[in-house]
Write a protein that holds these residues in place. Structure first.
Motif, PDB file in Angstrom:
ATOM      1  N   GLY A   1       0.820  -1.212   0.000  1.00 49.13           N
ATOM      2  CA  GLY A   1       0.000   0.000   0.000  1.00 49.13           C
ATOM      3  C   GLY A   1       0.847   1.252   0.000  1.00 49.13           C
ATOM      4  N   GLU A   2       2.076   1.144   0.446  1.00 44.17           N
ATOM      5  CA  GLU A   2       2.984   2.289   0.516  1.00 44.17           C
ATOM      6  C   GLU A   2       4.389   1.716   0.695  1.00 44.17           C
ATOM      7  OE1 GLU A   2       2.828   4.302   4.376  1.00 44.17           O
ATOM      8  OE2 GLU A   2       1.722   2.575   5.117  1.00 44.17           O
ATOM      9  N   ARG A   3       5.373   2.584   0.594  1.00 49.55           N
ATOM     10  CA  ARG A   3       6.751   2.135   0.766  1.00 49.55           C
ATOM     11  C   ARG A   3       6.972   1.648   2.203  1.00 49.55           C
ATOM     12  NH1 ARG A   3      11.697   2.254  -1.283  1.00 49.55           N
ATOM     13  NH2 ARG A   3      13.311   3.013   0.117  1.00 49.55           N
TER      14      ARG A   3
ATOM     15  N   ASP B   1       7.334  -7.490   1.970  1.00 53.42           N
ATOM     16  CA  ASP B   1       6.795  -6.273   1.367  1.00 53.42           C
ATOM     17  C   ASP B   1       6.423  -6.636  -0.060  1.00 53.42           C
ATOM     18  OD1 ASP B   1       6.245  -3.690   0.576  1.00 53.42           O
ATOM     19  OD2 ASP B   1       8.359  -3.117   0.345  1.00 53.42           O
ATOM     20  N   HIS B   2       5.276  -6.219  -0.536  1.00 54.35           N
ATOM     21  CA  HIS B   2       4.956  -6.442  -1.945  1.00 54.35           C
ATOM     22  C   HIS B   2       4.248  -5.232  -2.522  1.00 54.35           C
ATOM     23  CE1 HIS B   2       1.411  -7.821   0.120  1.00 54.35           C
ATOM     24  NE2 HIS B   2       0.913  -8.593  -0.810  1.00 54.35           N
ATOM     25  N   TRP B   3       4.440  -5.058  -3.828  1.00 59.26           N
ATOM     26  CA  TRP B   3       4.036  -3.811  -4.489  1.00 59.26           C
ATOM     27  C   TRP B   3       2.916  -4.060  -5.484  1.00 59.26           C
ATOM     28  CZ3 TRP B   3       5.934  -2.827  -9.814  1.00 59.26           C
ATOM     29  CH2 TRP B   3       5.479  -1.597 -10.321  1.00 59.26           C
ATOM     30  N   TRP B   4       1.853  -3.283  -5.320  1.00 59.01           N
ATOM     31  CA  TRP B   4       0.783  -3.354  -6.308  1.00 59.01           C
ATOM     32  C   TRP B   4      -0.046  -2.102  -6.306  1.00 59.01           C
ATOM     33  CZ3 TRP B   4      -4.267  -5.660  -4.467  1.00 59.01           C
ATOM     34  CH2 TRP B   4      -4.230  -6.085  -3.144  1.00 59.01           C
ATOM     35  N   GLN B   5      -1.084  -2.085  -7.112  1.00 58.84           N
ATOM     36  CA  GLN B   5      -1.908  -0.890  -7.301  1.00 58.84           C
ATOM     37  C   GLN B   5      -3.367  -1.311  -7.463  1.00 58.84           C
ATOM     38  OE1 GLN B   5      -0.236   0.457 -11.165  1.00 58.84           O
ATOM     39  NE2 GLN B   5       0.800   2.011  -9.944  1.00 58.84           N
ATOM     40  N   THR B   6      -4.246  -0.358  -7.265  1.00 57.37           N
ATOM     41  CA  THR B   6      -5.665  -0.608  -7.526  1.00 57.37           C
ATOM     42  C   THR B   6      -5.813  -1.169  -8.939  1.00 57.37           C
ATOM     43  OG1 THR B   6      -6.189   1.273  -6.129  1.00 57.37           O
ATOM     44  CG2 THR B   6      -7.948   0.494  -7.571  1.00 57.37           C
TER      45      THR B   6
ATOM     46  N   ASP C   1       4.771   5.070 -10.963  1.00 63.34           N
ATOM     47  CA  ASP C   1       5.792   4.977  -9.925  1.00 63.34           C
ATOM     48  C   ASP C   1       7.175   5.128 -10.553  1.00 63.34           C
ATOM     49  OD1 ASP C   1       4.292   4.568  -7.573  1.00 63.34           O
ATOM     50  OD2 ASP C   1       3.943   2.486  -8.126  1.00 63.34           O
TER      51      ASP C   1
ATOM     52  N   ARG D   1       6.215   8.490  -6.560  1.00 63.37           N
ATOM     53  CA  ARG D   1       5.249   8.618  -7.658  1.00 63.37           C
ATOM     54  C   ARG D   1       5.792   9.636  -8.655  1.00 63.37           C
ATOM     55  NH1 ARG D   1       0.911   5.257  -8.539  1.00 63.37           N
ATOM     56  NH2 ARG D   1       0.082   6.962  -9.763  1.00 63.37           N
TER      57      ARG D   1
ATOM     58  N   ASN E   1       0.548   9.299  -0.916  1.00 66.05           N
ATOM     59  CA  ASN E   1       0.118   8.123  -0.198  1.00 66.05           C
ATOM     60  C   ASN E   1       0.134   8.424   1.300  1.00 66.05           C
ATOM     61  OD1 ASN E   1      -0.071   5.468   0.857  1.00 66.05           O
ATOM     62  ND2 ASN E   1       0.618   4.706  -1.125  1.00 66.05           N
TER      63      ASN E   1
ATOM     64  N   ARG F   1      -4.342   6.174  -1.030  1.00 66.31           N
ATOM     65  CA  ARG F   1      -3.882   6.902  -2.209  1.00 66.31           C
ATOM     66  C   ARG F   1      -4.758   8.135  -2.419  1.00 66.31           C
ATOM     67  NH1 ARG F   1      -3.438   3.682  -7.844  1.00 66.31           N
ATOM     68  NH2 ARG F   1      -3.883   5.397  -9.258  1.00 66.31           N
TER      69      ARG F   1
HETATM   70  P1  AMP Z   1      -3.288   1.924  -4.443  1.00 67.55           P
HETATM   71  O1  AMP Z   1      -3.785   1.979  -5.835  1.00 67.55           O
HETATM   72  O2  AMP Z   1      -4.102   2.716  -3.482  1.00 67.55           O
HETATM   73  O3  AMP Z   1      -3.045   0.511  -3.987  1.00 67.55           O
HETATM   74  O4  AMP Z   1      -1.868   2.647  -4.455  1.00 67.55           O
HETATM   75  C1  AMP Z   1      -0.875   2.175  -5.321  1.00 67.55           C
HETATM   76  C2  AMP Z   1       0.384   2.930  -5.096  1.00 67.55           C
HETATM   77  O5  AMP Z   1       0.834   2.768  -3.747  1.00 67.55           O
HETATM   78  C3  AMP Z   1       1.524   2.426  -5.956  1.00 67.55           C
HETATM   79  O6  AMP Z   1       1.486   2.949  -7.254  1.00 67.55           O
HETATM   80  C4  AMP Z   1       2.721   2.875  -5.152  1.00 67.55           C
HETATM   81  O7  AMP Z   1       2.986   4.238  -5.361  1.00 67.55           O
HETATM   82  C5  AMP Z   1       2.252   2.683  -3.725  1.00 67.55           C
HETATM   83  N1  AMP Z   1       2.643   1.362  -3.225  1.00 67.55           N
HETATM   84  C6  AMP Z   1       1.861   0.300  -3.039  1.00 67.55           C
HETATM   85  N2  AMP Z   1       2.548  -0.734  -2.517  1.00 67.55           N
HETATM   86  C7  AMP Z   1       3.831  -0.309  -2.377  1.00 67.55           C
HETATM   87  C8  AMP Z   1       5.043  -0.909  -1.896  1.00 67.55           C
HETATM   88  N3  AMP Z   1       5.061  -2.146  -1.434  1.00 67.55           N
HETATM   89  N4  AMP Z   1       6.177  -0.150  -1.929  1.00 67.55           N
HETATM   90  C9  AMP Z   1       6.158   1.115  -2.397  1.00 67.55           C
HETATM   91  N5  AMP Z   1       5.042   1.728  -2.834  1.00 67.55           N
HETATM   92  C10 AMP Z   1       3.895   1.035  -2.835  1.00 67.55           C
END
Ligand code: AMP
Ligand code: COA
Length: 630
Positions: free
Chosen positions: A364-366, A385-390, A477, A492, A498, A503
């Motif tokens: 959800g964030e860094r 930690d894992h990275w994703w978006q809506t 990103d 971003r 965030n 977001r």
């Molecule tokens: P949302 O669509 O509300 O889930 O926000 C997505 C955005 O949150 C991404 O484009 C990133 O900027 C940030 N984000 C989500 N997960 C991570 C993560 N694990 N590390 C860094 N940024 C993240």
């Protein structure tokens, strides 16, 4: 197969990989092909397959003899209650609600807006829509009436399903007046509203409203509507650069296949395990991992109504893990920062038996290294930690524990998941060498489960995501990839910030601030914050000749953002400046302002009552020749 082989298999033959993954889902008619690229760069997955998402989440587990297994645990420190619902009970409830919606004319393709707190009925409403093929759009409870109205006008829902109230620490959020207010503002008027009356507040029912229980009385339960794989399941609005949110579309088939795949391969979950995502159904994490993912996989999900601290204390999360024997726990780093602040030595952790827990997932964030290390030391399980978006709906990068427990690298949310060809490009669109910072993009097509487009906004979809780097999806990103293929997400590239894992659009806040009668011009930037990651900070230029007290104007602006966008914006910091730093062409230099703000020695807690911090930032801006008086 380990991670590298699996990733390569998806790269080499995506058709084969995703058709095999689709075998895990129950289809009315199996898809003959995975990807439909006939309309590239717009793509669809499983477009000739027929299925129903609710069937996959409920019916098929009951038919397989697992009706007595717990599907949903509601744990609410806000009401000091906890109760369990089996798969069979969920199915009965959802089919009944779906039948009542159908009896009132809601059908396939109709939109239904859902505005509910963290109660099982929120999941029931989502699944009831999925059952009859209606497209749901859940709106987070922390948004105000105006934001709700914007979504009503965009999605034009036939019905709204809402609870009478939400509960925040120390206050009841009166949902009904918010909804009535939103419908009043909106141009589109829904046919009816279904109100679930909570004990904590019974709302006044108006001529447009029906009672959740009463309108189900005597109605036949609904069967599952056969849906094409590419038919939309839901629309989820997320912040973009402007005040108009983006309606991310999620299609039925790819979503079910992808989420099912992630439950084992990323989260290493088995059917029957207890999976807890401490988020909210109003966010994508809530859609994917409170509702659909765990249920499609046959796990038990927890609907948690509370906060990590203060309800009653910073041991709440540990209590829930012990009491419900949670195996996988997922939340935002902010929640851990909040706990760490209250209980830095982890005294409360020791009071609980956390032996059921196998891993913690953050997104959800860094995620800052301090928080990860603290969590590792306290919980003694892998912290992923894992990275994703809506937009993607599930992880683009992770450490896929079910596939292979690759080493965790602090600062990196892991490696790309199968189907995601992640690259880093420079401004000129050329790939950058490993270790260099640039725009993080994903080569098209995106894998199943990701957004096929934006609701009613194909042009915006193309211009927001597909235009800057042709052939790629632009994530928004900035980051880099290291020699081992690990991805690093640093910032971003747009005006999205965030805050506490939420977001938010600075553009939307600027639109609201510009509406203040004394504000001539403004800019909102994100500044670093020790608890919430970022906070919005407003710079206000007043109309010439304005003699009103600056403190008063700032207070009014704070109130205005709260009223128009909602408390979730957490907008509490603003200052008056004489002019904004701009380029020669008149573009506001937000990056410069953010750097200055971040460079000042400001500490939490900071509020508008904390003049030192405002002074520091304003003085720094003035020193750079940007800001004026105050
Ligand atoms: P949302 O669509 O509300 O889930 O926000 C997505 C955005 O949150 C991404 O484009 C990133 O900027 C940030 N984000 C989500 N997960 C991570 C993560 N694990 N590390 C860094 N940024 C993240
Ligand atoms: N309905 C109404 N108001 C809400 C709300 C909801 N569903 N959720 C939050 N708010 C309000 C809060 O009460 C707060 O109001 P206030 O300004 O009057 O205090 C405001 O919105 C800001 O909320 P938030 O930024 O969440 O701050 P907080 O102080 O209430 O809580 C945390 C801070 C860290 C405990 C909380 O943000 C948290 O647990 N976040 C991580 C988990 C998460 O949900 N992540 C989302 C994506 S995974």
């Amino acid at each position: 197969m380990g991670y590298h082989e699996t990733y390569q298999a998806a790269q080499n033959d995506p058709e084969k990989f995703w058709l095999e993954a689709a075998e895990a889902i129950a289809w009315v008619k199996k898809p003959t092909r995975a990807l439909n690229d006939s309309n590239a760069p717009l793509y669809e997955w499983y477009s000739d397959g027929v299925m129903n998402t609710c069937y996959n989440a409920l019916d098929r587990h009951v038919e397989a003899g697992r009706g007595d297994q717990i599907a949903v645990i509601h744990d609410s420190p806000m009401t000091q209650s906890s109760h369990e619902i089996t798969y069979a009970e969920m199915l009965t409830r959802v089919a009944s609600l779906a039948g009542a919606l159908k009896a009132k004319g809601v059908g396939k393709g109709d939109r239904v807006l859902i505005y509910m707190p963290m109660i099982p009925e929120a999941l029931e409403a989502m699944l009831a829509c999925a059952r009859i093929g209606a497209i749901h759009s859940v709106v987070f409870g922390g948004f105000a009436a105006h934001e709700l109205a914007v979504r009503i006008d965009d999605a034009t829902p036939k019905a709204i399903i809402a609870a009478s109230c939400g509960l925040e620490p120390g206050r009841v959020i009166h949902y009904k007046p918010l909804i009535d207010g939103a419908i009043e503002i909106a141009t589109h008027k829904p046919d009816f509203c279904v109100i679930f009356q909570r004990e904590q507040e019974v709302a006044k029912i108006g001529p447009r409203d029906v009672d959740w229980h009463a309108f189900q009385y005597g109605v036949d339960p609904a069967a599952c509507e056969p849906m094409m794989g590419s038919d939309p399941l839901y629309i989820l609005y997320t912040s973009g650069t402007t005040g108009q949110p983006k309606g991310v579309i999620r299609a039925n088939g790819g979503h079910a296949v992808a989420l099912h795949w992630t439950m084992k391969n990323i989260y290493n979950v088995e059917p029957g395990d207890v999976f807890w995502a401490a988020s909210d159904v109003g966010w994508v994490v809530g859609h994917s991992y409170i509702c659909y993912g765990p249920l499609i996989y046959g796990a038990t999900t927890i609907v948690f109504e509370g906060k990590p601290v203060g309800t009653p204390d910073a041991g709440t999360f540990w209590r829930v893990i012990e009491q419900h024997k949670v195996t996988s726990f997922f939340t935002a780093p902010t929640a851990f920062r909040a706990i760490k602040r209250e209980d830095p030595e982890g005294k409360l952790v020791k009071d609980y038996d956390l032996s059921s827990l196998k891993a913690l997932y953050l997104a959800g964030e860094r995620a800052d290294s301090d928080t990860i290390i603290w969590a590792q030391n306290q919980l003694k399980v892998p912290v992923i930690d894992h990275w994703w978006q809506t937009e993607t709906g599930y992880a683009v990068a992770a450490i896929p524990l079910g596939l292979e427990a690759l080493p965790v690298k602090l600062g990196s949310p892991g490696v790309p998941m199968p189907g995601y060809d992640v690259q880093v490009l420079g401004d000129d669109g050329h790939p950058l060498p490993n270790g260099e910072l640039g725009a993080v993009v994903i080569k098209l097509p995106l894998p199943p489960g990701t957004l096929p487009g934006l609701w009613n906004a194909e042009d915006r979809f193309k211009s927001s995501y597909l235009t800057a780097f042709p052939g790629y999806y632009e994530t928004g990103d900035a980051g880099m990839i290291d020699d081992d293929g690990y991805i690093y997400i640093m910032a971003r590239t747009d005006d999205v910030i965030n805050v506490a894992g939420h977001r938010l659009s600075t553009g939307a806040m600027e639109e609201v601030l510009s509406g203040h009668p004394d504000v001539a011009e403004c800019a909102v930037i994100g500044v670093a914050d020790a608890l919430k990651g970022q906070l919005a900070f407003g710079f206000l230029c007043l109309n010439a000749g304005c003699v009103k007290d600056h403190g008063e104007i700032v207070a009014e602006c704070v109130q205005l953002v709260r009223e128009k966008i909602g408390p979730v914006a957490a907008f509490k910091l603003a200052t008056v400046v004489e002019r904004l730093p701009k380029t020669r062409s008149g573009k506001v230099l937000r990056g410069t302002m953010a750097n200055i703000a971040d460079g000042t020695d400001w500490k939490m807690p900071a509020t508008i009552d904390d003049p030192i911090i405002l002074d520091e930032i304003t003085v720094a801006l003035r020193a750079m020749g940007y800001a004026g008086q105050n």
